[in-house]
Design an enzyme around this catalytic site. Structure first.
Site, PDB file in Angstrom:
ATOM      1  CG  ASP A  14      -1.973  -0.879   1.308  1.00 21.09           C
ATOM      2  OD1 ASP A  14      -2.204  -1.512   0.125  1.00 21.09           O
ATOM      3  OD2 ASP A  14      -2.824  -1.035   2.230  1.00 21.09           O
ATOM      4  N   GLY A  42      -6.744  -9.820   2.222  1.00 19.60           N
ATOM      5  CA  GLY A  42      -6.629 -11.116   2.787  1.00 19.60           C
ATOM      6  C   GLY A  42      -5.338 -11.037   3.855  1.00 19.60           C
ATOM      7  CG  ASP A 252      -9.365  -5.716   5.231  1.00 21.37           C
ATOM      8  OD1 ASP A 252     -10.211  -5.966   4.726  1.00 21.37           O
ATOM      9  OD2 ASP A 252      -8.384  -4.796   4.708  1.00 21.37           O
TER      10      ASP A 252
HETATM   11  O1  RIB Z   1      -9.139  -3.086   2.817  1.00 20.76           O
HETATM   12  C1  RIB Z   1      -7.782  -2.115   2.970  1.00 20.76           C
HETATM   13  C2  RIB Z   1      -6.965  -2.997   1.790  1.00 20.76           C
HETATM   14  O2  RIB Z   1      -7.587  -2.797   0.681  1.00 20.76           O
HETATM   15  C3  RIB Z   1      -5.917  -2.185   1.646  1.00 20.76           C
HETATM   16  O3  RIB Z   1      -4.672  -2.771   2.411  1.00 20.76           O
HETATM   17  C4  RIB Z   1      -5.365  -2.603  -0.004  1.00 20.76           C
HETATM   18  O4  RIB Z   1      -4.145  -3.244  -0.190  1.00 20.76           O
HETATM   19  C5  RIB Z   1      -6.636  -3.154  -0.461  1.00 20.76           C
HETATM   20  O5  RIB Z   1      -6.560  -4.241  -0.636  1.00 20.76           O
END
Ligand code: RIB
Length: 305
Positions: A14, A42, A252
């Site tokens: 990122d 993931g 996440d």
């Molecule tokens: O949900 C956030 C993530 O979405 C980030 O880390 C980016 O890489 C995308 O996968």
């Protein structure tokens, strides 16, 4: 090999751009800071489960490049089993650019790269060797890897949690194999056509998702809490009150924490309460995956009076 949680999902580098506000179309503005940090839905979910003390494997793919090697090292250092991650020659590691403004809200754009090149055979050969109680999967890898992993998990009697993110990755077949779906507001609208702005609209949207064949549904409404719909009963869970600093990966963290707490309690409402605290702590601080809380931090959290 037996795990608590298996995650199939994306692994990205990122590029985080912190800016006072998003530039207007066509404008050039100065950022407060720009930095690179490990991400990917993931990977973020797997790191959450590992930080919360669960034996966690991540199935995914990175490129044979320096970002890929760095991301594998990072995952191992955070306690995630990386032995089932492919490092492919032909495609680069997934890369996302996330802009965060001073409200903590984020806007992202990225390339899936290697994430999009995991085949059904890759998934099936890994699932022949491993087992777990829960599969966590999102929509940022190839569609065949998503469907194959859900089918393999179902055939092993695992509970399948689909985080239908990002909205851009949504495809209908994925809902056929999910036990639980946990969309945010944007994803809910993409799936159901319903704009979620309160508990009534969230309930209506949850009903529509049940109609796709999904048993359990949690509609996430960020700072407005979440709605849990299962067995015909609806429960609303408040979000914790925090000042948002960085929302990248909040969903996440929520999904990873939810999986862990569901494993421990077998109670989706309790799991949603735990996940709300974990995600709330995560958004209150910056630092990418390092901002994901540990079990001690979640347990020690007390809502200010
Ligand atoms: O949900 C956030 C993530 O979405 C980030 O880390 C980016 O890489 C995308 O996968």
């Amino acid at each position: 090999m037996k795990y608590d949680v298996i995650t199939v999902g994306s692994i990205n580098m990122d590029v985080i751009v912190e800016c006072p506000q998003y530039p207007a179309y066509g404008d050039t503005v100065f950022a407060n800071s720009i930095g690179m940090t490990p991400g990917g839905k993931g990977a973020n979910q797997a790191v959450t489960a590992a930080r919360l003390g669960k034996k966690t494997a991540l199935i995914g793919a990175v490129g044979k490049d320096s970002a890929g090697t760095q991301l594998l090292k990072n995952l191992s250092s955070k306690g995630v089993d990386t032995s089932h991650i492919l490092q492919v020659e032909e495609h680069g590691t997934g890369t996302f650019v996330a802009m965060i403004d001073e409200t903590g809200e984020n806007t992202m754009v990225g390339t899936k790269g290697a994430n999009d090149h995991i085949s059904e055979e890759d998934i099936n050969s890994v699932f022949e060797q491993i087992d777990a109680k829960i599969l966590l999967v999102q929509l940022e890898t190839s569609q065949e890897s998503i469907i194959a992993s859900m089918k393999a998990a179902k055939s092993k009697g695992m509970y399948v949690i689909l985080d239908p993110a990002p909205a851009d990755g949504i495809f209908n077949e994925a809902f056929k194999y999910a036990d639980l779906v946990v969309p945010n507001k944007q994803e809910t609208e993409r799936i159901t056509g319903i704009q979620v702005h309160d508990q009534t609209s969230a309930h209506l949207a949850a009903e529509k998702i049940h109609e796709l064949g999904v048993k359990d549904v949690i509609i996430k409404m960020a700072e407005n809490g979440s709605l849990i719909s299962q067995n015909g009963s609806i429960t609303f869970v408040d979000a914790i009150a925090v000042k948002a600093v960085d929302t990248v990966g909040a969903g996440d963290c929520y999904a990873g924490a939810l999986a862990c707490a569901y494993l421990d309690t077998n109670d989706l409402v309790e799991a949603a309460k735990f996940a709300s605290v974990a995600a709330g702590i995560k958004v209150s601080r910056s630092g990418g995956q390092d901002a994901i809380p540990t079990m001690e931090e979640v347990q020690a959290y007390k809502q200010p009076q």
